[in-house]
Design a protein around this motif. Structure first.
Motif, short mmCIF file in Angstrom:
data_model
loop_
_atom_site.label_atom_id
_atom_site.label_comp_id
_atom_site.label_asym_id
_atom_site.label_seq_id
_atom_site.Cartn_x
_atom_site.Cartn_y
_atom_site.Cartn_z
N MET A 1 0.75 -1.41 -0.11
CA MET A 1 0.20 0.10 0.13
C MET A 1 0.64 0.96 -0.13
O MET A 1 2.17 1.29 0.94
CB MET A 1 -0.97 -0.27 1.02
N LEU A 2 0.91 2.08 -1.24
CA LEU A 2 2.08 3.12 -1.45
C LEU A 2 1.06 4.22 -1.14
O LEU A 2 -0.13 4.49 -1.51
CB LEU A 2 2.54 2.83 -2.34
N GLU A 3 1.86 5.58 -0.66
CA GLU A 3 0.69 7.18 -0.58
C GLU A 3 1.66 7.67 -1.63
O GLU A 3 3.03 8.06 -1.19
CB GLU A 3 0.80 7.31 0.86
N PHE A 4 1.27 8.58 -2.76
CA PHE A 4 1.69 9.09 -2.65
C PHE A 4 0.65 10.79 -3.10
O PHE A 4 0.02 11.30 -2.95
CB PHE A 4 2.13 9.20 -4.36
#
Lengths: 323, 475
Positions: free
Chosen positions: A89-92
Motif C-alpha cells: 500500500m503506497l501513498e503518493f
C-alpha cells in the motif's frame, strides 16, 4: 474494517482547505452532495453514469466540458493511495495544493487505467461554487456557424468555464459562465445573440453527459483548437465511411476535442478507424476509441515512449498481473 | 577531465562551449543554497538538442555524472555538482523558438528566462503564468525541473499545469518526445512525471508551454494587520467565503522592515505585525465587486488599513514589497535558510504561531513571506555561518519547523524541491516502500544514476545504486 480502510467513506473534508479525501468507491454524486452545503464543488463533469466512483474517474482520467476552465483529473488530484500487484500500500502526493516532494507518481497513476495498481483513496481539490451559474444555448444552422460563434467567443476573451458544440437535436453552441452577478451578466450581454436560451446550473450539462454516457460507440478525435473545423470535418466524413449508426457529435470547442457518438458500428469500423488514425496522427492529432462494441482498438504510441512506459509498468507490476 | 575528452567536447560545442579553467569554474560552485559549495570539473554549454545528445553520449561512454543547471537560483541545491559531476548549462539555449498565438502556446529552449518569455509574448496579449519570485532571473528549464510555483499559482496552477510537451534527452543521449503534439495525451502522463523530477531523469531541450491570456483587469490590495493571527485567519475566511483570488500572500514585520530599508521601499509602516497582498484578475466586469468584498473581509477580520493600487506603478510597488523581500534579507545577515513547507490553509494560524515559538526558543531571527493562499510557508532564518554554534541552532530549528508542518497534515516542500537540502526529510512523508518505487521509476530514465546524482532520494533507499563514477583528472 476500520473507517480509514472503508473505500465507500469520505475520509476527511475540511471546507477551509478546499480539499476532500475519500475512499475510491465514493461516487461523484456523493462528493458533490457533501460539498454543496459548504458552497464548494469538485470541478469535474465527465460523461459517466452518476454512480461512477471517483476511483474509476481518476484511473481513467476522464473529464467533461468543465475541463476548459478547470482541467482534468490530472490537474485536480492532490494525492492518492494505491495497492500494487504485490500487495504493497503506497501513498503518493498529499492533501495540500502545493507539493513537489519526491517524484510525481500521482500524475503517473492518474489515467493509468488500473495497469499500475488499484487506487484505494484519493485527495482531490475543490473549488468554490460560483454565485451565478448560467449557460447560453444558441441554435445555429450549421457546424460552420457554430465554429464561427466559438471563434468570436474566444477572441472576445469572455472567459466561459465551458464551451461546447453539439449536433443534436440540431447544431447548438453551449456557453457556460461562472462568477458573480455582474460578471455573468456582462458575458451574456456580449454574446447577445437573438434566439439564445438561458439555463441555470447543471440542467443542460447533465442531459449532454447522460446522452454521451449511454452511447454505445464513442470515438474521440483531437487536434489543436485552431484546427477545429478540419477535425470536425474529418470526424463527419469518418462517421460515414466507418458506417456508424445515427452519429452525433459533441465538441469541447475550446480544446479541439471532437467526440463522435453512435448507436452502433459496422463490421469494418475498427479497420477504418485504425487507417484514419494514421492520417490524423500525421497532422499532429489523435484518434482514440473509447467504446466500440465487439472491438478493442489500442492506443497508438511511438516506440521510444512505449519502451519507457513498459519499464514503468514493470516497476509497478513485474509479474504483469494487472491489465 | 581527460584532455582527449575535452577536445572531443570542443569539437561538438566549440571552444566557448567547454569550460575547464578552475578560475572560471568557481562561478558554478553553488546555487541558491549558498551554504554548500562544490566546484564542478567542467561546464558544458550545448546550443541545441543534437549537441546536448552528443554531449551526453560522450559522458555516458566515459561514465561521467552530470547536472543540468538553469540560472542557479534554486534553493534546494538541485544544481550542486556532486559526485564529480559536470555541469550542463543552457546559457546558449535561450531562445523562444516559436509562438502559436491562436493555440496559446510557445516552444522554448530551457535557458529562456521566465519573465523574458512573458515579455516576448506580451504584444499578443498573452503571458506565461507561473511566476516564481526569482522570475527575472530563473529559467523555464529550471522551472520544469522543480515544478516551480509562485504567488499566482493559487489561481493558475504550478508549472505542471502549463507544460504541454517536452523534447527530452535521456542520460544515454537518446532523444524522446513526451506529451502530445496537437491532440490528447495518450498512455502514462510522462510529462507530469518529468516535471518536478529535479533534473534527475534527463534534460528537457525543448519545452512547449501553455500561454495564458493577459487579464483584462487587475485589482491589487494590501491589508495591514496589527496581529499576525488576524492576518492568517482572514486568509481562511476569504477562501471559506468562496473567493479564490489570483494571489494571496503574506509578509511579516521582519521582512517589511528589511524591504523598507532597501531600494524597494513601498511606504509601508514598520510597526505592523504583517500584511496581506491580495490580487484579483480577470474580466473587468465584476472584478471591483470581488475586491470590495475581500477588503470588507479584511476590515472585519481586524485589518488596521486596506490600501488599493490605483495604477500599474502602485501595483508594482506592492508586489516589490513581497517579491524583493527575499533579496532584502541580505541586509540583515550574511546567510539565510529558507524553508519551503506547506500546510493545509486551515492550520495556518496555529502553525505560524508554532514557527515563531521555535525561532524564539532557539534565539534566531526569523521572517515570514509566503503564499498564504495555498498554505505554502517560507520561514526564513537569517544567520552567520561562520559561527558553528549558530548554525547548529538553525539546523535544529529548521528540523522542528519541518516536523510541525508535516504533523499538521502538510508536506516538506511546496515549490523549492527536495534537491540535496531536504533528502533527509523525505522519510517524514514517504514510506520506504514508496521511496523504493520512486527509485525504481528513476531507474527507468537514469539507470546508472549519473543524471544529477545524490539528489531527491535518500542514498540509503536506492540499494542498487552502484556508487560514484570513476573520474580521472588531468594533473
Amino acid at each position: 474494517m476500520t473507517p480509514e480502510r472503508d473505500l465507500k467513506l469520505i475520509q476527511e473534508y475540511e471546507p477551509a482547505d478546499l480539499v476532500i479525501s475519500v475512499g475510491s468507491a465514493v461516487t461523484l454524486l456523493d462528493i458533490n452532495a457533501a460539498t454543496t452545503p459548504h458552497k464548494q464543488f469538485m470541478a469535474l463533469d465527465p460523461a459517466v453514469p452518476a454512480h461512477t466512483t471517483i476511483g474509476s474517474i481518476v484511473a481513467t482520467g476522464v473529464a467533461g466540458p468543465l475541463r476548459y476552465a478547470h482541467g482534468t483529473p490530472r490537474d485536480q488530484v492532490l494525492g492518492l493511495e494505491v495497492v500494487t500487484a504485490d500487495g504493497h500500500m503506497l501513498e503518493f502526493g498529499g492533501k495540500v495544493v502545493k507539493n513537489v516532494a519526491g517524484y510525481d507518481l500521482v500524475r503517473l497513476l492518474v489515467g493509468s487505467r488500473g495497469t499500475l495498481g488499484f487506487i484505494t483513496r484519493v485527495s482531490i481539490r475543490l473549488k468554490p461554487l460560483p454565485a451565478v451559474d448560467r449557460t447560453i444555448a444558441l441554435a445555429v444552422p450549421s457546424f460552420d456557424e457554430a465554429a464561427t460563434t466559438v471563434a468570436e467567443v474566444l477572441s472576445a476573451r469572455l472567459d466561459p468555464v465551458a464551451l461546447e458544440i453539439v449536433s443534436w437535436p440540431s447544431w447548438t453552441v453551449l456557453i457556460r459562465f461562472h462568477g458573480n452577478e455582474e460578471a455573468v451578466a456582462d458575458g451574456i450581454r456580449h454574446v447577445g445573440a437573438d434566439g439564445m436560451q438561458l439555463h441555470n446550473g447543471n440542467d443542460v450539462w447533465n442531459a449532454l453527459a447522460e446522452t454521451e454516457a449511454r452511447a454505445p460507440v464513442n470515438i474521440r478525435l483531437a487536434n489543436l483548437p485552431s484546427l477545429l473545423r478540419e477535425t470536425a470535418a474529418h470526424a463527419i466524413r469518418l462517421s460515414e465511411r466507418a458506417g456508424l449508426e445515427r452519429p452525433r457529435f459533441a465538441i469541447h470547442a475550446g480544446n479541439g476535442i471532437v467526440r463522435m457518438l453512435a448507436d452502433g458500428a459496422g463490421a469494418n469500423t475498427a479497420n477504418v478507424l485504425v487507417a484514419e488514425r494514421a492520417l490524423i496522427m500525421e497532422t499532429g492529432g489523435t484518434l482514440r476509441v473509447e467504446r466500440l462494441p465487439g472491438a478493442q482498438v489500442a492506443d497508438a504510441i511511438d516506440a521510444a515512449t512505449l519502451t519507457l512506459m513498459r519499464r514503468i509498468k514493470h516497476a509497478f507490476d513485474p509479474a504483469g498481473i494487472l491489465g | 577531465m581527460r584532455t582527449e575528452l575535452v577536445s572531443e567536447l570542443r569539437a561538438i560545442l566549440g571552444e566557448e562551449g567547454v569550460i575547464v579553467d578552475p578560475g572560471r569554474l568557481l562561478v558554478w560552485e553553488s546555487d541558491g543554497l549558498t551554504a554548500y559549495r562544490v566546484t564542478p570539473q567542467a561546464v558544458l554549454l550545448p546550443r541545441d538538442t543534437q549537441e546536448t545528445s552528443r554531449t551526453l553520449q560522450l559522458l555516458a561512454r566515459d561514465k561521467i555524472p552530470f547536472v543540468p543547471r538553469g540560472a542557479g537560483t534554486g534553493l534546494s541545491g538541485g544544481a550542486l555538482a556532486l559526485e564529480g559531476s559536470v555541469v550542463i548549462g543552457f546559457s546558449r539555449m535561450d531562445r523562444v523558438l516559436a509562438v502559436d498565438v491562436a493555440n496559446r502556446r510557445a516552444r522554448v529552449q530551457p535557458g529562456v528566462v521566465n519573465s523574458t518569455l512573458s515579455a516576448t509574448v506580451y504584444p499578443h496579449a498573452l503571458y506565461y503564468a507561473p511566476d516564481p519570485s526569482s522570475q527575472t532571473v530563473c529559467t523555464i528549464g529550471g522551472n520544469v525541473a522543480e515544478n516551480a510555483g509562485g504567488p499566482h499559482c493559487l489561481k493558475y496552477g504550478a508549472t505542471l499545469n502549463h507544460i504541454i510537451s517536452l523534447t527530452v534527452v535521456l542520460p544515454d543521449g537518446e532523444i524522446v518526445q513526451l506529451g502530445p503534439h496537437g491532440g490528447e495525451p495518450v498512455g502514462y502522463d510522462l510529462v507530469g512525471l518529468f516535471v518536478g523530477s529535479e533534473g534527475t531523469f534527463g534534460i528537457a531541450t525543448e519545452i512547449v508551454v501553455k500561454l495564458t491570456p493577459l487579464p483584462e483587469a487587475v485589482e491589487t490590495l494590501v491589508a495591514l494587520f496589527d496581529r499576525i493571527d488576524d492576518a492568517s485567519r482572514v486568509v481562511s475566511e476569504i477562501i471559506a467565503q468562496g473567493m479564490l483570488p489570483a494571489a494571496l500572500e503574506m509578509v511579516d514585520r521582519e521582512a517589511i522592515i528589511a524591504v523598507e530599508a532597501s531600494a524597494y521601499a513601498a511606504g509601508l509602516p514598520t510597526d505592523i505585525a504583517g500584511m496581506l497582498v491580495i490580487e484579483f484578475d480577470g474580466r473587468s466586469a465584476g472584478l471591483s465587486a470581488d475586491a470590495d468584498r475581500a477588503a470588507q473581509i479584511c476590515k472585519a477580520g481586524g485589518a488596521r488599513e486596506v490600501r488599493r493600487a490605483r495604477d500599474g506603478a502602485e501595483r508594482q510597488k506592492m508586489w516589490y514589497a513581497r517579491k524583493k523581500a527575499f533579496g532584502a534579507m541580505g541586509r540583515l545577515a550574511p546567510d539565510i535558510l529558507v524553508q519551503d513547507a506547506v500546510v493545509p490553509r486551515s492550520k495556518l494560524p496555529q502553525v505560524l504561531e508554532r514557527i515563531y515559538q521555535i525561532a524564539a526558543h532557539h534565539r534566531l531571527r526569523l521572517c515570514n513571506m509566503f503564499h498564504a493562499g495555498d498554505g505554502n510557508l517560507h520561514p526564513t532564518i537569517v544567520f552567520d555561518r561562520r559561527f558553528p554554534e549558530e548554525v547548529a541552532r538553525v539546523e535544529a530549528a529548521s528540523r522542528e519547523m519541518m516536523r510541525a508542518c508535516v504533523d499538521a497534515g502538510g508536506t516538506i516542500t511546496g515549490e523549492h524541491g527536495v534537491g540535496l537540502d531536504k533528502r533527509a526529510y523525505m522519510e517524514l512523508v514517504f514510506s520506504d516502500a514508496a521511496m523504493e518505487m520512486m527509485c525504481a521509476i528513476r531507474g527507468v530514465f537514469n539507470p546508472d544514476g549519473r543524471c544529477n546524482p545524490a539528489k531527491v532520494l535518500p542514498l540509503r533507499v536506492c540499494r542498487e545504486w552502484a556508487g560514484p563514477a570513476t573520474v580521472t583528472h588531468d594533473a
